[in-house]
Design an enzyme around this catalytic site. Sequence first.
Site, PDB file in Angstrom:
ATOM      1  N   CYS A   9       0.876  -1.159   0.000  1.00  0.00           N
ATOM      2  CA  CYS A   9       0.000   0.000   0.000  1.00  0.00           C
ATOM      3  C   CYS A   9       0.920   1.217   0.000  1.00  0.00           C
ATOM      4  CB  CYS A   9      -0.908  -0.034   1.229  1.00  0.00           C
ATOM      5  SG  CYS A   9      -2.389   0.982   1.039  1.00  0.00           S
ATOM      6  N   CYS A  88      -4.407  -0.610  -2.401  1.00  0.00           N
ATOM      7  CA  CYS A  88      -4.738   0.814  -2.454  1.00  0.00           C
ATOM      8  C   CYS A  88      -6.126   1.008  -3.045  1.00  0.00           C
ATOM      9  CB  CYS A  88      -3.731   1.549  -3.325  1.00  0.00           C
ATOM     10  SG  CYS A  88      -2.041   1.109  -2.929  1.00  0.00           S
ATOM     11  N   CYS A  96      -1.037   3.211  -6.434  1.00  0.00           N
ATOM     12  CA  CYS A  96      -0.570   1.953  -5.862  1.00  0.00           C
ATOM     13  C   CYS A  96       0.891   1.726  -6.226  1.00  0.00           C
ATOM     14  CB  CYS A  96      -1.404   0.793  -6.386  1.00  0.00           C
ATOM     15  SG  CYS A  96      -2.962   0.623  -5.547  1.00  0.00           S
TER      16      CYS A  96
END
Length: 164
Positions: A9, A88, A96
């Site tokens: 993430c 994400c 991302c």
Amino acid sequence: MTTNVLVLCTHNSARSVLCEGMLNHWAGALGKDVRAYSAGSAPSGRVNPFAVEALRTAGVDARGLRSKSWDEFAGASSPVMRIVITVCDSAAAESCPHWPGSPLKVHWGYADPSHAAGGDEGQRLAFELTRQAIGYRMLQLLQLPLDTMSDADLQRALAAIART
């Protein structure tokens, strides 16, 4: 041989940490040789306390979880990752991280529970719901015969899980 999974993430403070905790918890409970790691492209340096609370409330050992840079997993002495999952949320205009190399890659997006409305109680609820959604997908992943699946079959299975 251990199947290593890296969950990426941006900040490595909430969703990716929930994934690491849930996958390792379920793998241990089910006796699966799977190990999850999480990292961020721009780590915050801290794990969101609501993420830790959601994991602990669910009986998950959250000790040792920390916000990490993906650089920790890029060196020659790092474990080889078979699967890289990004979590994400493009709807939140997050970019991302991209992991280079040849591991299998899949995107399982989740809205960031850190931005939930309703104060502390709203965030607790958002983190718990996100933990449950993540836990469900991690159980689906662990039901796969990872040791015997070809990369092509596993890639298809990961994509199918993304659609659930």
